[in-house]
Design an enzyme around this catalytic site. Sequence first.
Site, PDB file in Angstrom:
ATOM      1  N   ASP A 145      34.189  47.735  42.907  1.00 32.17           N
ATOM      2  CA  ASP A 145      34.643  47.401  44.262  1.00 32.17           C
ATOM      3  C   ASP A 145      35.278  46.015  44.270  1.00 32.17           C
ATOM      4  O   ASP A 145      35.210  45.311  45.278  1.00 32.17           O
ATOM      5  CB  ASP A 145      33.517  47.502  45.300  1.00 32.17           C
ATOM      6  CG  ASP A 145      34.070  47.607  46.716  1.00 32.17           C
ATOM      7  OD1 ASP A 145      35.290  47.813  46.883  1.00 32.17           O
ATOM      8  OD2 ASP A 145      33.282  47.464  47.676  1.00 32.17           O
ATOM      9  N   HIS A 168      32.970  55.893  51.896  1.00 37.07           N
ATOM     10  CA  HIS A 168      32.401  54.595  52.296  1.00 37.07           C
ATOM     11  C   HIS A 168      31.359  54.914  53.358  1.00 37.07           C
ATOM     12  O   HIS A 168      31.704  55.185  54.504  1.00 37.07           O
ATOM     13  CB  HIS A 168      33.496  53.675  52.862  1.00 37.07           C
ATOM     14  CG  HIS A 168      32.985  52.308  53.233  1.00 37.07           C
ATOM     15  ND1 HIS A 168      33.446  51.154  52.665  1.00 37.07           N
ATOM     16  CD2 HIS A 168      32.011  51.926  54.101  1.00 37.07           C
ATOM     17  CE1 HIS A 168      32.789  50.114  53.172  1.00 37.07           C
ATOM     18  NE2 HIS A 168      31.919  50.564  54.056  1.00 37.07           N
ATOM     19  N   HIS A 225      35.728  52.308  41.028  1.00 37.67           N
ATOM     20  CA  HIS A 225      36.042  51.916  42.420  1.00 37.67           C
ATOM     21  C   HIS A 225      36.721  50.553  42.376  1.00 37.67           C
ATOM     22  O   HIS A 225      36.073  49.529  42.156  1.00 37.67           O
ATOM     23  CB  HIS A 225      34.751  51.842  43.248  1.00 37.67           C
ATOM     24  CG  HIS A 225      35.001  51.530  44.691  1.00 37.67           C
ATOM     25  ND1 HIS A 225      34.459  52.282  45.714  1.00 37.67           N
ATOM     26  CD2 HIS A 225      35.719  50.558  45.295  1.00 37.67           C
ATOM     27  CE1 HIS A 225      34.837  51.780  46.874  1.00 37.67           C
ATOM     28  NE2 HIS A 225      35.606  50.733  46.642  1.00 37.67           N
ATOM     29  N   HIS A 250      40.041  47.935  43.999  1.00 32.82           N
ATOM     30  CA  HIS A 250      41.146  47.646  44.920  1.00 32.82           C
ATOM     31  C   HIS A 250      42.199  46.846  44.160  1.00 32.82           C
ATOM     32  O   HIS A 250      41.924  45.745  43.681  1.00 32.82           O
ATOM     33  CB  HIS A 250      40.651  46.830  46.120  1.00 32.82           C
ATOM     34  CG  HIS A 250      39.666  47.577  46.954  1.00 32.82           C
ATOM     35  ND1 HIS A 250      40.035  48.384  48.013  1.00 32.82           N
ATOM     36  CD2 HIS A 250      38.317  47.695  46.851  1.00 32.82           C
ATOM     37  CE1 HIS A 250      38.951  48.948  48.537  1.00 32.82           C
ATOM     38  NE2 HIS A 250      37.895  48.544  47.853  1.00 32.82           N
ATOM     39  N   LEU A 251      43.392  47.419  44.051  1.00 35.78           N
ATOM     40  CA  LEU A 251      44.463  46.731  43.319  1.00 35.78           C
ATOM     41  C   LEU A 251      45.509  46.127  44.250  1.00 35.78           C
ATOM     42  O   LEU A 251      46.362  45.367  43.796  1.00 35.78           O
ATOM     43  CB  LEU A 251      45.143  47.697  42.336  1.00 35.78           C
ATOM     44  CG  LEU A 251      44.347  48.040  41.074  1.00 35.78           C
ATOM     45  CD1 LEU A 251      45.072  49.094  40.246  1.00 35.78           C
ATOM     46  CD2 LEU A 251      44.095  46.796  40.224  1.00 35.78           C
ATOM     47  N   ARG A 252      45.463  46.487  45.554  1.00 34.06           N
ATOM     48  CA  ARG A 252      46.414  45.928  46.524  1.00 34.06           C
ATOM     49  C   ARG A 252      47.865  46.258  46.158  1.00 34.06           C
ATOM     50  O   ARG A 252      48.121  47.170  45.394  1.00 34.06           O
ATOM     51  CB  ARG A 252      46.231  44.404  46.673  1.00 34.06           C
ATOM     52  CG  ARG A 252      44.786  43.931  46.830  1.00 34.06           C
ATOM     53  CD  ARG A 252      44.140  44.447  48.089  1.00 34.06           C
ATOM     54  NE  ARG A 252      42.899  43.724  48.365  1.00 34.06           N
ATOM     55  CZ  ARG A 252      41.863  44.240  48.992  1.00 34.06           C
ATOM     56  NH1 ARG A 252      41.882  45.478  49.425  1.00 34.06           N
ATOM     57  NH2 ARG A 252      40.792  43.516  49.221  1.00 34.06           N
TER      58      ARG A 252
END
Length: 333
Positions: A237, A131, A12, A14-16
């Site tokens: 995350d 989520h 999980h 977030h790489l944006r």
Amino acid sequence: MQLTINAPLDMHLHLREAQMLQLVAPLSAAHFAGAVVMPNLQSPVDSQQKLLAYRRAIVEAAADDSFTPYMTLFFRPYTKAELEAAREHIIGIKLYPAGITTQSEAGVADFESIGETVALMEELQIPLLVHGESNGFVMEREREFLAIYRWLAESFPRLAIIMEHITTADTLDILDEFPNVAATVTLHHLMLTLDDVVGGLMQPHLFCKPIAKTPHDLQALRAAVFSGHPRILFGSDSAPHPTHAKECCGCAAGVFSAPVALPKLVELFAAQDKLDVLPDFVTNNAQRFYGITPNPKKVHIHDEAWTVPLSYGSVRPFLAGEQIQWQVTAIEK
Ligand code: DOR
Ligand code: ZN
């Protein structure tokens, strides 16, 4: 002492986009063989075209062919044709309740409307990543969502469901009730309670969704993870926001843990004398539940202390300025 971990996975992440992607993708690629990439971009990743373009941008930014981005689509009502076409390019579809966290406004507002798409996902064997928070009182949101997890698990028994970043003792019960359900757990939720976030001076860099919970919840999560539960997977995350978006009025939710996650996990597991179950948590359980075979990257970790930098570019990492007793010293591809 040296430890080798084969193909650690972050299930999980977030790489944006744009500059932030350029900054953070190499940091995850430096420690992990692959990561499940979240689709909550400014314009959500909700079409095959966006998905493939995003994947290309990640591969280019990571510049490391031993790092696999496992892509997800943002949940919306999809047709069977769309799902059939997307299937080979994705590891699953991520469902956000509308407005529950960063860039989730286009999420699900009415859970009664999702059955048709979820049934198609079950038929096509596309995992559903969730989520799981209601829009109730912040400390109860995950518990209030458990009824939806139970409804999904019962109604779609052949669907692989992943409860993302779980934080409460009650959520763990679902794992024992339903074999088609797994959960990811973050590093920060293995370390923090609400007290760490707002019990003293407020700590914006520890503010995330779901918020860290009670000491009882923390102990239950730690016990479940250190017990080597076969359906608990590591998912950081890691969610970078520039410092100006954290240290301000209206702090964004997210803890940027990618550069510290793996060495700090080794430290936590070593302190419990549980290094034997760490490979299950950081790779084997995920491989089994998702049916994936990651590329054979080996990560060597030594018991040599280092001090976490105060920033990586515009972002302050989790544990900034603190010492971690282990560090990644070599990678074999
Ligand atoms: O704290 C969080 N940050 N929780 C989420 O669910 C999303 C994430 C983000 O994208 O910033
Ligand atoms: Zn997330």
